[in-house]
Design a protein around this motif. Structure first.
Motif, PDB file in Angstrom:
ATOM      1  N   PRO A  44     -34.969  44.951   1.784  1.00  0.00           N
ATOM      2  CA  PRO A  44     -35.591  44.790   3.106  1.00  0.00           C
ATOM      3  C   PRO A  44     -36.752  43.803   3.147  1.00  0.00           C
ATOM      4  CG  PRO A  44     -36.447  46.757   2.071  1.00  0.00           C
ATOM      5  CD  PRO A  44     -35.411  46.213   1.125  1.00  0.00           C
ATOM      6  N   ASP A  45     -37.195  43.307   1.976  1.00  0.00           N
ATOM      7  CA  ASP A  45     -38.390  42.463   1.952  1.00  0.00           C
ATOM      8  C   ASP A  45     -38.103  40.984   2.181  1.00  0.00           C
ATOM      9  OD1 ASP A  45     -39.978  44.705   1.270  1.00  0.00           O
ATOM     10  OD2 ASP A  45     -39.390  44.489  -0.827  1.00  0.00           O
ATOM     11  N   TRP A  46     -36.835  40.600   2.131  1.00  0.00           N
ATOM     12  CA  TRP A  46     -36.498  39.182   2.129  1.00  0.00           C
ATOM     13  C   TRP A  46     -35.166  38.983   2.844  1.00  0.00           C
ATOM     14  CZ3 TRP A  46     -39.343  35.281  -0.397  1.00  0.00           C
ATOM     15  CH2 TRP A  46     -38.723  34.037  -0.486  1.00  0.00           C
ATOM     16  N   LEU A  47     -35.072  37.932   3.651  1.00  0.00           N
ATOM     17  CA  LEU A  47     -33.827  37.612   4.343  1.00  0.00           C
ATOM     18  C   LEU A  47     -33.337  36.226   3.931  1.00  0.00           C
ATOM     19  CD1 LEU A  47     -34.543  38.969   7.929  1.00  0.00           C
ATOM     20  CD2 LEU A  47     -32.722  39.736   6.400  1.00  0.00           C
ATOM     21  N   PRO A  48     -32.028  36.059   3.740  1.00  0.00           N
ATOM     22  CA  PRO A  48     -31.480  34.757   3.364  1.00  0.00           C
ATOM     23  C   PRO A  48     -31.378  33.830   4.571  1.00  0.00           C
ATOM     24  CG  PRO A  48     -29.702  36.327   3.636  1.00  0.00           C
ATOM     25  CD  PRO A  48     -30.986  37.096   3.825  1.00  0.00           C
ATOM     26  N   ALA A  49     -30.947  32.611   4.307  1.00  0.00           N
ATOM     27  CA  ALA A  49     -30.680  31.674   5.395  1.00  0.00           C
ATOM     28  C   ALA A  49     -29.452  32.128   6.173  1.00  0.00           C
ATOM     29  CB  ALA A  49     -30.441  30.270   4.834  1.00  0.00           C
ATOM     30  N   VAL A  50     -29.363  31.696   7.413  1.00  0.00           N
ATOM     31  CA  VAL A  50     -28.174  31.959   8.223  1.00  0.00           C
ATOM     32  C   VAL A  50     -26.939  31.436   7.480  1.00  0.00           C
ATOM     33  CG1 VAL A  50     -26.987  31.232  10.336  1.00  0.00           C
ATOM     34  CG2 VAL A  50     -29.378  31.973  10.427  1.00  0.00           C
ATOM     35  N   SER A  51     -25.960  32.316   7.283  1.00  0.00           N
ATOM     36  CA  SER A  51     -24.660  32.002   6.658  1.00  0.00           C
ATOM     37  C   SER A  51     -24.751  31.656   5.183  1.00  0.00           C
ATOM     38  CB  SER A  51     -23.959  30.853   7.406  1.00  0.00           C
ATOM     39  OG  SER A  51     -23.850  31.139   8.783  1.00  0.00           O
ATOM     40  N   GLN A  52     -25.850  31.966   4.532  1.00  0.00           N
ATOM     41  CA  GLN A  52     -25.983  31.654   3.109  1.00  0.00           C
ATOM     42  C   GLN A  52     -24.899  32.365   2.300  1.00  0.00           C
ATOM     43  OE1 GLN A  52     -29.899  30.962   1.584  1.00  0.00           O
ATOM     44  NE2 GLN A  52     -29.583  32.308  -0.163  1.00  0.00           N
ATOM     45  N   GLY A  53     -24.312  31.647   1.339  1.00  0.00           N
ATOM     46  CA  GLY A  53     -23.271  32.194   0.472  1.00  0.00           C
ATOM     47  C   GLY A  53     -21.861  31.993   0.975  1.00  0.00           C
ATOM     48  N   ALA A  54     -21.712  31.508   2.224  1.00  0.00           N
ATOM     49  CA  ALA A  54     -20.378  31.312   2.805  1.00  0.00           C
ATOM     50  C   ALA A  54     -20.006  29.831   2.798  1.00  0.00           C
ATOM     51  CB  ALA A  54     -20.324  31.851   4.230  1.00  0.00           C
ATOM     52  N   VAL A  55     -18.739  29.562   2.516  1.00  0.00           N
ATOM     53  CA  VAL A  55     -18.189  28.205   2.533  1.00  0.00           C
ATOM     54  C   VAL A  55     -17.189  28.102   3.681  1.00  0.00           C
ATOM     55  CG1 VAL A  55     -16.751  26.537   1.271  1.00  0.00           C
ATOM     56  CG2 VAL A  55     -18.501  27.852   0.059  1.00  0.00           C
ATOM     57  N   GLY A  56     -17.229  26.992   4.427  1.00  0.00           N
ATOM     58  CA  GLY A  56     -16.329  26.837   5.567  1.00  0.00           C
ATOM     59  C   GLY A  56     -15.711  25.462   5.643  1.00  0.00           C
ATOM     60  N   ILE A  57     -14.690  25.357   6.491  1.00  0.00           N
ATOM     61  CA  ILE A  57     -13.995  24.090   6.735  1.00  0.00           C
ATOM     62  C   ILE A  57     -14.303  23.625   8.148  1.00  0.00           C
ATOM     63  CG2 ILE A  57     -11.753  22.966   6.993  1.00  0.00           C
ATOM     64  CD1 ILE A  57     -10.587  24.932   5.026  1.00  0.00           C
ATOM     65  N   GLU A  58     -14.674  22.361   8.275  1.00  0.00           N
ATOM     66  CA  GLU A  58     -14.872  21.717   9.574  1.00  0.00           C
ATOM     67  C   GLU A  58     -13.727  20.739   9.813  1.00  0.00           C
ATOM     68  OE1 GLU A  58     -18.339  19.200  11.963  1.00  0.00           O
ATOM     69  OE2 GLU A  58     -18.235  19.106   9.773  1.00  0.00           O
ATOM     70  N   CYS A  59     -13.205  20.730  11.033  1.00  0.00           N
ATOM     71  CA  CYS A  59     -12.184  19.756  11.393  1.00  0.00           C
ATOM     72  C   CYS A  59     -12.395  19.316  12.835  1.00  0.00           C
ATOM     73  CB  CYS A  59     -10.774  20.310  11.181  1.00  0.00           C
ATOM     74  SG  CYS A  59     -10.307  21.648  12.283  1.00  0.00           S
ATOM     75  N   LEU A  60     -11.623  18.357  13.277  1.00  0.00           N
ATOM     76  CA  LEU A  60     -11.736  17.869  14.646  1.00  0.00           C
ATOM     77  C   LEU A  60     -11.301  18.945  15.639  1.00  0.00           C
ATOM     78  CD1 LEU A  60     -10.368  14.250  14.180  1.00  0.00           C
ATOM     79  CD2 LEU A  60     -12.741  14.898  14.638  1.00  0.00           C
ATOM     80  N   GLN A  61     -11.959  19.004  16.766  1.00  0.00           N
ATOM     81  CA  GLN A  61     -11.669  20.005  17.780  1.00  0.00           C
ATOM     82  C   GLN A  61     -10.237  19.904  18.289  1.00  0.00           C
ATOM     83  OE1 GLN A  61     -12.483  23.200  19.208  1.00  0.00           O
ATOM     84  NE2 GLN A  61     -14.517  22.258  19.234  1.00  0.00           N
ATOM     85  N   ASP A  62      -9.712  18.679  18.346  1.00  0.00           N
ATOM     86  CA  ASP A  62      -8.364  18.491  18.906  1.00  0.00           C
ATOM     87  C   ASP A  62      -7.256  18.511  17.853  1.00  0.00           C
ATOM     88  OD1 ASP A  62      -8.801  16.078  17.670  1.00  0.00           O
ATOM     89  OD2 ASP A  62      -8.689  14.852  19.496  1.00  0.00           O
ATOM     90  N   ASN A  63      -7.605  18.826  16.608  1.00  0.00           N
ATOM     91  CA  ASN A  63      -6.587  18.895  15.548  1.00  0.00           C
ATOM     92  C   ASN A  63      -6.027  20.318  15.502  1.00  0.00           C
ATOM     93  OD1 ASN A  63      -4.955  18.380  13.353  1.00  0.00           O
ATOM     94  ND2 ASN A  63      -6.556  17.327  12.180  1.00  0.00           N
ATOM     95  N   HIS A  64      -5.319  20.697  16.566  1.00  0.00           N
ATOM     96  CA  HIS A  64      -4.923  22.084  16.767  1.00  0.00           C
ATOM     97  C   HIS A  64      -3.955  22.585  15.698  1.00  0.00           C
ATOM     98  CE1 HIS A  64      -6.947  21.796  20.598  1.00  0.00           C
ATOM     99  NE2 HIS A  64      -6.162  20.806  20.974  1.00  0.00           N
TER     100      HIS A  64
END
Length: 304
Positions: free
Chosen positions: A188-208
């Motif tokens: 409870p004494d410490w909080l990580p960064a938003v989404s720390q530890g997670a890996v994701g993929i980014e792609c174009l919005q129209d690449n359905h």
């Protein structure tokens, strides 16, 4: 013949590890082959100043996104903590994988715990969130900037420039530096960064079509947690110029809990709250509104 997905990636050892991890998942679970397109980003090049002074973590994404717009790459792989909550409309996050250790690591060659550092000890980090929480717990410490890849940061510690440094536990583990972690900084004494530890993929919005294939690889529970944390960050207009920590957890009854905090850069002011809910984005927005109602905006504005 299989179609090949070109993956834009930063050239650091950690970024390459993450991209190869995603490439292996794609090749094992889809009809696609993969190839990597390593790139140096502005965020990697400008190590002389802290990120909040030169444009934030988005500097790690710009060149990768441009390569997708130019048709040179199909996707980019990121540490989700480096992806701004307010993304350009041309892009989407199409998959997030199972979260690794979300904690921050206390790394030192002399001390095992943060509380063991003597008054005036020098501790290295260029994260405003880490700085704020360090000074909240230990206002007697000297926090000094520390940028670069994981290996170079460890080398700066080994060269005697710091008594201790703070790094993400997941990055150390992925590169085989588990033994360098002396202890973990956790709730409870410490909080990580938003989404720390997670890996994701980014792609174009129209690449359905491609997005539909890649979404099947996502870890649903992690994605729900990341959505909640990113919704909170978006509502608070979070960036590396402000100190925000957050951690969402998925529970057996299909509810999410989200604990979040905002901190002044000097660590003297903080507001922390926690709520539960079912819809991740509604939960993130609700927790953000709770923080704002308790005076978070005044604290966040101190960093600007």
């Amino acid at each position: 013949m299989k179609k090949t997905i070109t993956i834009a990636t930063r050239e650091s050892a950690l970024a390459l590890w993450q991209s190869r991890f995603v490439a292996d998942l794609i090749e094992a679970n889809t009809p696609y082959k993969t190839e990597l397109l390593p790139m140096t980003t502005e965020g990697d090049q400008r190590l002389e100043v802290t990120l909040n002074k030169i444009g934030g973590k988005g500097l790690f994404l710009k060149e990768l996104e441009q390569s997708m717009l130019a048709g040179e790459a199909d996707i980019a792989v990121h540490s989700m903590k480096d992806v701004p909550a307010d993304m350009p409309e041309e892009f989407q996050i199409c998959a997030v994988f199972q979260r690794a250790d979300e904690s921050d690591a206390f790394v030192s060659n002399t001390y095992d715990q943060l509380h063991q550092l003597p008054p005036g000890a020098v501790i290295g980090t260029s994260s405003l969130r880490r700085q704020a929480q360090l000074l909240a717990l230990r206002p007697d410490l000297k926090v000094r900037p520390l940028r670069g890849n994981v290996n170079s940061r460890l080398q700066k510690l080994d060269d005697g420039g710091y008594d201790a440094i703070i790094l993400a536990s997941a990055g150390l583990q992925r590169l085989g530096f588990d033994a360098r972690i002396k202890s973990r900084l956790t709730t409870p004494d410490w909080l990580p960064a938003v989404s720390q530890g997670a890996v994701g993929i980014e792609c174009l919005q129209d690449n359905h079509d491609l997005a539909a294939v890649l979404k099947q690889l996502a870890d649903v529970k992690t994605w729900q947690c990341v959505k909640a944390e990113r919704a909170l960050n978006l509502k608070l207009e979070g960036s590396c110029s402000v100190a925000i920590g957050a951690l969402a957890e998925y529970h057996a009854d299909n509810t999410l809990s989200l604990k979040a905090g905002v901190y002044s850069p000097d660590g003297k002011q903080s507001i922390v709250t926690q709520q539960q809910g079912y819809d991740p984005e509604e939960l993130g927005q609700y927790v953000a509104e709770e923080l704002l109602s308790q005076g978070a905006r005044a604290i966040l504005d101190l960093a600007n």
